[in-house]
Design a protein around this motif. Structure first.
Motif, PDB file in Angstrom:
ATOM      1  N   HIS A 110      -3.199  13.254 -20.615  1.00 54.88           N
ATOM      2  CA  HIS A 110      -3.843  13.274 -21.930  1.00 54.88           C
ATOM      3  C   HIS A 110      -3.067  14.243 -22.823  1.00 54.88           C
ATOM      4  CE1 HIS A 110      -6.844  13.728 -25.057  1.00 54.88           C
ATOM      5  NE2 HIS A 110      -7.546  12.757 -24.515  1.00 54.88           N
ATOM      6  N   HIS A 111      -2.633  13.721 -23.978  1.00 56.08           N
ATOM      7  CA  HIS A 111      -1.773  14.493 -24.878  1.00 56.08           C
ATOM      8  C   HIS A 111      -2.429  15.813 -25.326  1.00 56.08           C
ATOM      9  CE1 HIS A 111       1.417  14.650 -27.992  1.00 56.08           C
ATOM     10  NE2 HIS A 111       0.476  15.117 -28.795  1.00 56.08           N
ATOM     11  N   MET A 112      -3.747  15.794 -25.568  1.00 57.70           N
ATOM     12  CA  MET A 112      -4.412  17.007 -26.068  1.00 57.70           C
ATOM     13  C   MET A 112      -4.558  18.059 -24.972  1.00 57.70           C
ATOM     14  SD  MET A 112      -4.481  16.149 -29.075  1.00 57.70           S
ATOM     15  CE  MET A 112      -5.216  17.615 -29.734  1.00 57.70           C
ATOM     16  N   ALA A 114      -2.406  18.374 -22.632  1.00 54.90           N
ATOM     17  CA  ALA A 114      -1.039  18.891 -22.499  1.00 54.90           C
ATOM     18  C   ALA A 114      -0.734  19.930 -23.582  1.00 54.90           C
ATOM     19  CB  ALA A 114      -0.038  17.737 -22.557  1.00 54.90           C
ATOM     20  N   HIS A 115      -1.181  19.677 -24.838  1.00 53.36           N
ATOM     21  CA  HIS A 115      -0.960  20.678 -25.897  1.00 53.36           C
ATOM     22  C   HIS A 115      -1.577  22.022 -25.481  1.00 53.36           C
ATOM     23  CE1 HIS A 115       1.159  19.103 -29.332  1.00 53.36           C
ATOM     24  NE2 HIS A 115       0.385  18.047 -29.450  1.00 53.36           N
ATOM     25  N   VAL A 116      -2.789  21.981 -24.920  1.00 53.06           N
ATOM     26  CA  VAL A 116      -3.471  23.220 -24.506  1.00 53.06           C
ATOM     27  C   VAL A 116      -2.660  23.904 -23.389  1.00 53.06           C
ATOM     28  CG1 VAL A 116      -5.559  24.185 -23.453  1.00 53.06           C
ATOM     29  CG2 VAL A 116      -5.756  22.337 -25.143  1.00 53.06           C
ATOM     30  N   VAL A 139      -4.145  22.500 -32.993  1.00 53.73           N
ATOM     31  CA  VAL A 139      -4.036  21.982 -34.356  1.00 53.73           C
ATOM     32  C   VAL A 139      -2.787  21.112 -34.472  1.00 53.73           C
ATOM     33  CG1 VAL A 139      -5.399  23.557 -35.776  1.00 53.73           C
ATOM     34  CG2 VAL A 139      -3.228  24.361 -34.869  1.00 53.73           C
ATOM     35  N   SER A 140      -3.006  19.799 -34.591  1.00 54.29           N
ATOM     36  CA  SER A 140      -1.857  18.897 -34.659  1.00 54.29           C
ATOM     37  C   SER A 140      -2.021  17.938 -35.825  1.00 54.29           C
ATOM     38  CB  SER A 140      -1.729  18.138 -33.334  1.00 54.29           C
ATOM     39  OG  SER A 140      -2.706  17.141 -33.267  1.00 54.29           O
ATOM     40  N   GLY A 141      -1.125  16.945 -35.885  1.00 55.55           N
ATOM     41  CA  GLY A 141      -1.191  15.971 -36.969  1.00 55.55           C
ATOM     42  C   GLY A 141      -2.374  15.034 -36.820  1.00 55.55           C
ATOM     43  N   THR A 306       5.136  21.816 -31.299  1.00 50.77           N
ATOM     44  CA  THR A 306       5.225  20.433 -31.781  1.00 50.77           C
ATOM     45  C   THR A 306       5.377  19.507 -30.564  1.00 50.77           C
ATOM     46  OG1 THR A 306       7.542  20.941 -32.160  1.00 50.77           O
ATOM     47  CG2 THR A 306       6.138  20.929 -34.082  1.00 50.77           C
ATOM     48  N   ASP A 307       5.248  18.199 -30.792  1.00 54.09           N
ATOM     49  CA  ASP A 307       5.240  17.263 -29.659  1.00 54.09           C
ATOM     50  C   ASP A 307       6.490  17.423 -28.790  1.00 54.09           C
ATOM     51  OD1 ASP A 307       2.795  16.338 -30.298  1.00 54.09           O
ATOM     52  OD2 ASP A 307       3.475  14.458 -31.187  1.00 54.09           O
ATOM     53  N   ASN A 308       6.272  17.490 -27.503  1.00 54.03           N
ATOM     54  CA  ASN A 308       7.372  17.719 -26.549  1.00 54.03           C
ATOM     55  C   ASN A 308       6.961  17.170 -25.193  1.00 54.03           C
ATOM     56  OD1 ASN A 308       6.430  20.140 -24.637  1.00 54.03           O
ATOM     57  ND2 ASN A 308       5.574  20.492 -26.674  1.00 54.03           N
TER      58      ASN A 308
HETATM   59 ZN    ZN Z   1       0.777  16.354 -30.471  1.00 52.49          ZN
END
Ligand code: ZN
Ligand code: KG4
Length: 338
Positions: A110-112, A114-116, A139-141, A306-308
């Motif tokens: 899950h992308h969110m 992963a951001h965390v 906080v993303s796009g 940022t996305d990675n």
């Molecule tokens: Zn993202």
């Protein structure tokens, strides 16, 4: 034996691949898609096509940088949701094909989440990371969330946006000012020379820990229309102060809710994540708030905000430990449900 995860990210307009060995990142390759700037936003069909062109060279480079070949990989992790469906499909199909041909596990991420978990990324042993539980403002796009992270696999969303995400608030404000997409980094750049107290934009009154940015966008629109009626060159003459004032309000909306979340939960390990966490004003204000509130604060390195794919590979690593694998029949989803 080492756990070596190849992570693949393709949820929006970044094609990325990364290698994580035993929880450490050894490569983080990102191909950005500049083509969308001329359309003022991401064009889904063009994004899918660019992912198809970029994915092989990006994966090749990630392996090369880590000094590995395909036979060294223990599992393939990929972004399964949320995102643009066509973009997600390219990464998912690639990951599935590779996992099938190498006969190794497939891990849907899950992308969110992963951001965390980007806050847990370390490239050396000396880098500090937050203990559990920690609070994370992501906080993303596409998203704005406050999450309690009890462990890498146990995350709880306690606040989120009811309409626009913080990144959209930046990008849409930038568009109203005539700046190209994505406008967030440009607002950041102009704001650094501006006076944030010059123009006043109201703070929305949203109960609890949720956010709303649509009212802010409307107030900026009316403000600019009014001022332009008086002076057509108003935006050009005052760009730095307008950007600083808009950015200042977005930051205060975000940090006021974060303070509330910390007070409510008693958690003082506090992190930032997501593309907007690259914003210099937010990073500074977050550190200052942290100092004033007695928090331990953490922000991922810029390249992990940022996305990675490093965040995908690391999340994959934790899921590998939990043996949380997916069948080849797993489908992608545009929706953000956890
Ligand atoms: Zn993202
Ligand atoms: O996390 P991310 O790379 O992609 C999504 O998952 O959405 O976030 C992209 C968002 C965009 O809205 C972009 O304008 C914003 O992050 N952004 C920034 C900055 N750098 C990226 N916003 C404000 N200031 C920045 N420096």
């Amino acid at each position: 034996m080492a756990i070596t995860v190849l992570g693949i990210e393709s949820s929006c307009d970044e094609t990325a691949a990364s290698v994580c060995i035993d929880g450490k990142i050894f490569s983080n390759i990102i191909a950005s898609q500049d083509i969308h700037a001329r359309y003022g936003g991401v064009v889904p069909e063009l994004a899918s096509r660019a992912h198809m062109q970029n994915i092989l060279p990006v994966v090749d480079q990630a392996l090369l940088k880590a000094g590995l070949c395909l036979s060294d990989i223990s599992a393939i992790a990929f972004t399964q949701s949320p995102g643009l469906i066509g973009s997600l499909l390219v990464g998912a199909q690639f990951a599935k094909s590779l996992a099938f041909s190498l006969a190794i596990p497939l891990i849907a991420v899950h992308h969110m989440q992963a951001h965390v978990l980007a806050n847990l990324i370390c490239e050396t042993d000396s880098l500090k990371s937050p203990g559990f539980p920690f609070l994370c403002l992501t906080v993303s796009g596409g998203h704005t969330q406050i999450v309690i992270c009890n462990s890498p696999s146990h995350l709880e969303v306690i606040g989120e946006t009811l309409d626009d995400a913080a990144g959209e608030a930046f990008d849409k404000s930038a568009k109203l000012l005539g700046l190209p997409y994505p406008g967030g980094p440009l607002v950041d750049r102009y704001a650094s020379d501006g006076n944030a107290g010059r123009f006043h934009f109201p703070e929305p009154r949203i109960p609890g820990l949720n956010f709303s940015f649509s009212g802010l966008k409307t107030s900026i629109l009316y403000f600019i229309q009014n001022e332009k009626e008086k002076d057509t060159g108003f935006v050009e003459k005052n760009l730095a102060d307008i950007c600083a004032s808009i950015q200042g309000r977005i930051i205060s909306i975000l940090l006021n809710k974060l303070k509330k979340a910390s007070a409510q939960t008693g958690i003082k390990n506090v992190c930032l994540a997501g593309g907007v966490a690259a914003n210099k004003g937010l990073r500074k204000a977050f550190e200052e708030t942290g100092k004033a509130m007695g928090w331990k604060t953490f922000i991922p390195k810029m390249e992990y905000c940022t996305d990675n794919a490093a965040m995908i590979a690391l999340t994959g690593y934790y899921k590998f430990i939990d043996q949380s694998f997916s069948p080849l029949s797993v489908t992608v989803s545009a929706r953000a449900d956890w």
